[in-house]
Design an enzyme around this catalytic site. Structure first.
Site, PDB file in Angstrom:
ATOM      1  N   SER A 166       0.821  -1.370   0.161  1.00  0.00           N
ATOM      2  CA  SER A 166       0.135   0.075  -0.027  1.00  0.00           C
ATOM      3  C   SER A 166       0.867   1.254   0.034  1.00  0.00           C
ATOM      4  O   SER A 166       1.952   1.293   0.593  1.00  0.00           O
ATOM      5  CB  SER A 166      -0.782   0.058   1.177  1.00  0.00           C
ATOM      6  OG  SER A 166      -1.425   1.213   1.524  1.00  0.00           O
ATOM      7  N   TYR A 198      -2.163  -1.002  10.817  1.00  0.00           N
ATOM      8  CA  TYR A 198      -2.501  -1.568   9.467  1.00  0.00           C
ATOM      9  C   TYR A 198      -1.187  -1.415   8.616  1.00  0.00           C
ATOM     10  O   TYR A 198      -0.658  -2.272   7.955  1.00  0.00           O
ATOM     11  CB  TYR A 198      -3.768  -0.963   8.994  1.00  0.00           C
ATOM     12  CG  TYR A 198      -3.908  -1.224   7.287  1.00  0.00           C
ATOM     13  CD1 TYR A 198      -4.163  -2.426   6.793  1.00  0.00           C
ATOM     14  CD2 TYR A 198      -3.716  -0.207   6.465  1.00  0.00           C
ATOM     15  CE1 TYR A 198      -3.884  -2.680   5.276  1.00  0.00           C
ATOM     16  CE2 TYR A 198      -3.676  -0.242   5.291  1.00  0.00           C
ATOM     17  CZ  TYR A 198      -3.924  -1.548   4.546  1.00  0.00           C
ATOM     18  OH  TYR A 198      -3.925  -1.541   3.209  1.00  0.00           O
ATOM     19  N   LYS A 221       1.936  -3.692   6.619  1.00  0.00           N
ATOM     20  CA  LYS A 221       2.436  -3.680   5.341  1.00  0.00           C
ATOM     21  C   LYS A 221       3.986  -3.332   5.087  1.00  0.00           C
ATOM     22  O   LYS A 221       4.724  -4.124   4.482  1.00  0.00           O
ATOM     23  CB  LYS A 221       1.658  -2.613   4.565  1.00  0.00           C
ATOM     24  CG  LYS A 221       0.242  -2.859   4.292  1.00  0.00           C
ATOM     25  CD  LYS A 221      -0.028  -3.999   3.497  1.00  0.00           C
ATOM     26  CE  LYS A 221      -1.444  -4.426   3.190  1.00  0.00           C
ATOM     27  NZ  LYS A 221      -2.041  -5.609   2.468  1.00  0.00           N
TER      28      LYS A 221
HETATM   29  C1  WQD Z   1      -9.976   9.319   1.028  1.00  0.00           C
HETATM   30  C2  WQD Z   1     -10.122  10.856   1.273  1.00  0.00           C
HETATM   31  C3  WQD Z   1     -10.495  11.333   3.431  1.00  0.00           C
HETATM   32  C4  WQD Z   1     -14.222   9.185   4.166  1.00  0.00           C
HETATM   33  C5  WQD Z   1      -7.038   4.309   3.157  1.00  0.00           C
HETATM   34  C6  WQD Z   1      -5.968   3.791   3.685  1.00  0.00           C
HETATM   35  C7  WQD Z   1      -4.833   3.054   2.755  1.00  0.00           C
HETATM   36  C8  WQD Z   1      -5.744   2.378   1.937  1.00  0.00           C
HETATM   37  C9  WQD Z   1      -6.788   3.001   1.243  1.00  0.00           C
HETATM   38  C10 WQD Z   1      -6.504   0.172   2.235  1.00  0.00           C
HETATM   39  C11 WQD Z   1      -9.285  11.393   2.363  1.00  0.00           C
HETATM   40  C12 WQD Z   1     -11.817  11.783   2.713  1.00  0.00           C
HETATM   41  C13 WQD Z   1     -13.145   9.760   3.364  1.00  0.00           C
HETATM   42  C14 WQD Z   1     -15.256  10.095   4.248  1.00  0.00           C
HETATM   43  C15 WQD Z   1     -14.153  11.984   3.589  1.00  0.00           C
HETATM   44  N1  WQD Z   1      -5.756   1.129   2.266  1.00  0.00           N
HETATM   45  N2  WQD Z   1     -12.916  11.217   3.293  1.00  0.00           N
HETATM   46  N3  WQD Z   1     -15.177  11.476   4.066  1.00  0.00           N
HETATM   47  O1  WQD Z   1      -7.653   7.374   3.871  1.00  0.00           O
HETATM   48  O2  WQD Z   1      -6.611   7.873   1.441  1.00  0.00           O
HETATM   49  O3  WQD Z   1      -6.719   5.627   2.339  1.00  0.00           O
HETATM   50  O4  WQD Z   1      -7.777   3.538   2.073  1.00  0.00           O
HETATM   51  O5  WQD Z   1      -6.815  -1.104   2.195  1.00  0.00           O
HETATM   52  O6  WQD Z   1      -3.943   2.681   3.458  1.00  0.00           O
HETATM   53  O7  WQD Z   1      -5.311   4.677   4.770  1.00  0.00           O
HETATM   54  O8  WQD Z   1      -8.651   6.371   1.764  1.00  0.00           O
HETATM   55  O9  WQD Z   1     -11.297   6.602   1.058  1.00  0.00           O
HETATM   56  O10 WQD Z   1     -10.774   6.561   3.695  1.00  0.00           O
HETATM   57  O11 WQD Z   1     -10.055   8.835   2.270  1.00  0.00           O
HETATM   58  O12 WQD Z   1     -13.895  13.190   3.608  1.00  0.00           O
HETATM   59  O13 WQD Z   1     -16.333   9.732   4.805  1.00  0.00           O
HETATM   60  O14 WQD Z   1     -11.735  11.087   1.499  1.00  0.00           O
HETATM   61  O15 WQD Z   1     -10.429  12.327   4.537  1.00  0.00           O
HETATM   62  O16 WQD Z   1      -8.924  12.776   2.006  1.00  0.00           O
HETATM   63  P1  WQD Z   1      -7.267   6.919   2.660  1.00  0.00           P
HETATM   64  P2  WQD Z   1     -10.275   7.195   2.225  1.00  0.00           P
END
Ligand code: WQD
Length: 340
Positions: free
Chosen positions: A125, A150, A154
């Site tokens: 990741s 998590y 990785k």
């Molecule tokens: C994306 C953007 C949030 C939810 C995570 C893990 C990473 C990978 C993928 C997987 C950010 C914003 C989110 C919401 C929001 N791992 N957001 N409202 O955090 O980039 O990555 O998932 O297995 O290791 O860390 O992904 O989709 O949670 O967030 O505003 O309800 O959307 O703040 O900017 P992230 P995400």
């Protein structure tokens, strides 16, 4: 014909990769414990590909059961997806995450050693780049400044695999660092539909679109990004799946560890994703600004040029395609909801 063992093959990225492997005439053996997936996914893989594959319901922590898979099949390579993946949960349950992800992988590696299998693709990741690297992220940047268990699992597994390749030149490993996988298979038969309230952006948006959740919380609108909201490199899961087949194709060329980012090289803000989703679905997504989410970075995306150069792989789907396919999938899961 090469025989590929896919751990976590019923999961979101695993299932799309199995489809791609089967469509490219690989023989596939899936191992999954259904902890975060369901048996229906196997039927869907079969419906899409019209191909047969072997399946074992098996937890990687159960090494005896796992050893049966190695005894019953002559395995050429492994794609290792199986693992727990919820960031917030990993902060609350670190022991469970370390035990499951790291010990599960060690059992798999021990079985590989015992049965003379020495080719593996690991589902890593972008989270391993941690907090301190400049963007875009390149594969040669330092890793390990991870911000949650998590992510640390990785990074640890990457280290274990690199150590193994260093001590045994017969081994060949690819570490694929995914950015933010979204979208679904265009058939709408497989995709991502997490249980409970989703943590990740796209599953949350789709649940707002179907009326299951009232509105989206946009975490932070005061980042120093184009519109103040967080920026990520979203990548279509089918592009990612194709990247795995490209990785397997060159996995047999030589030994050692190779590392590739799988991203598009392009960042999109939360509001850009919301707007694109609305355009593709025709469904308005109400949202409100909420405080920043702990541990979130303002902006990151991949330098995806190494995979293009060396694997001849490049993401092809646009953000609009990703939104369209996520919406198509979720509509097929939840008929008679808004937008039907
Ligand atoms: C994306 C953007 C949030 C939810 C995570 C893990 C990473 C990978 C993928 C997987 C950010 C914003 C989110 C919401 C929001 N791992 N957001 N409202 O955090 O980039 O990555 O998932 O297995 O290791 O860390 O992904 O989709 O949670 O967030 O505003 O309800 O959307 O703040 O900017 P992230 P995400």
């Amino acid at each position: 014909m090469k025989h590929i063992l896919v751990t976590g093959g019923a999961g979101f990225i695993g299932s799309h990769t199995c489809v791609e492997l089967l469509q490219n005439d690989y023989s596939v053996i899936i191992v999954d414990n259904f902890i975060n997936s369901s048996p229906e996914v196997l039927d869907s893989i079969h419906r899409i590909t019209k191909k047969d594959f072997a399946f074992y319901q098996c937890d990687l922590l159960d090494e005896d059961n796992l050893s049966r898979v190695f005894q019953e099949h002559s395995i050429d390579a492994i794609i290792h997806f199986a693992g727990l993946k919820a960031v917030g949960e990993s902060v609350r349950q670190p022991i469970r995450y370390y035990f499951n992800n790291v010990s599960g992988t060690l059992n798999l590696l021990r079985q590989m050693e015992q049965h003379g299998v020495n080719r593996l693709v690991f589902s890593s990741s972008a989270t391993v780049y941690g907090e301190n690297n400049p963007i875009p992220y390149r594969e040669d940047m330092p890793t390990g400044q991870t911000t949650n268990p998590y992510g640390t699992t990785k990074a640890m597994i990457e280290q274990i695999l690199q150590d193994q390749c260093k001590c045994n030149s017969q081994w060949g490993v690819m570490l694929l660092r995914y950015f933010n996988p979204i979208g679904a298979h265009p058939s709408g038969l497989i995709g991502e539909n997490p249980n409970g309230i989703p943590n990740n952006l796209m599953p949350y948006i789709t649940q707002v679109a179907t009326g299951k959740l009232p509105y989206l919380n946009v975490f932070g609108n005061d980042y120093s990004t184009s519109d103040g909201t967080g920026v990520r490199d979203y990548i279509h899961v089918c592009d990612l799946a194709r990247g795995h087949v490209k990785a397997v194709e060159s996995l047999f060329d030589e030994g050692g560890t190779k590392i590739y980012n799988l991203g598009t090289g392009r960042g999109s803000s939360v509001l850009e994703v919301v707007k694109t989703f609305e355009q593709q679905s025709g469904v308005p997504i109400p949202y409100q600004f909420a405080p920043r989410r702990a541990g979130d970075l303002a902006e990151y995306y991949a330098d995806a040029s190494k995979a293009e150069r060396e694997l001849n792989w490049q993401a092809e789907y646009s953000l609009a395609d990703m939104c369209r396919d996520s919406w198509n999938f979720i509509q097929k899961q939840t008929p008679n909801t808004t937008g039907e």
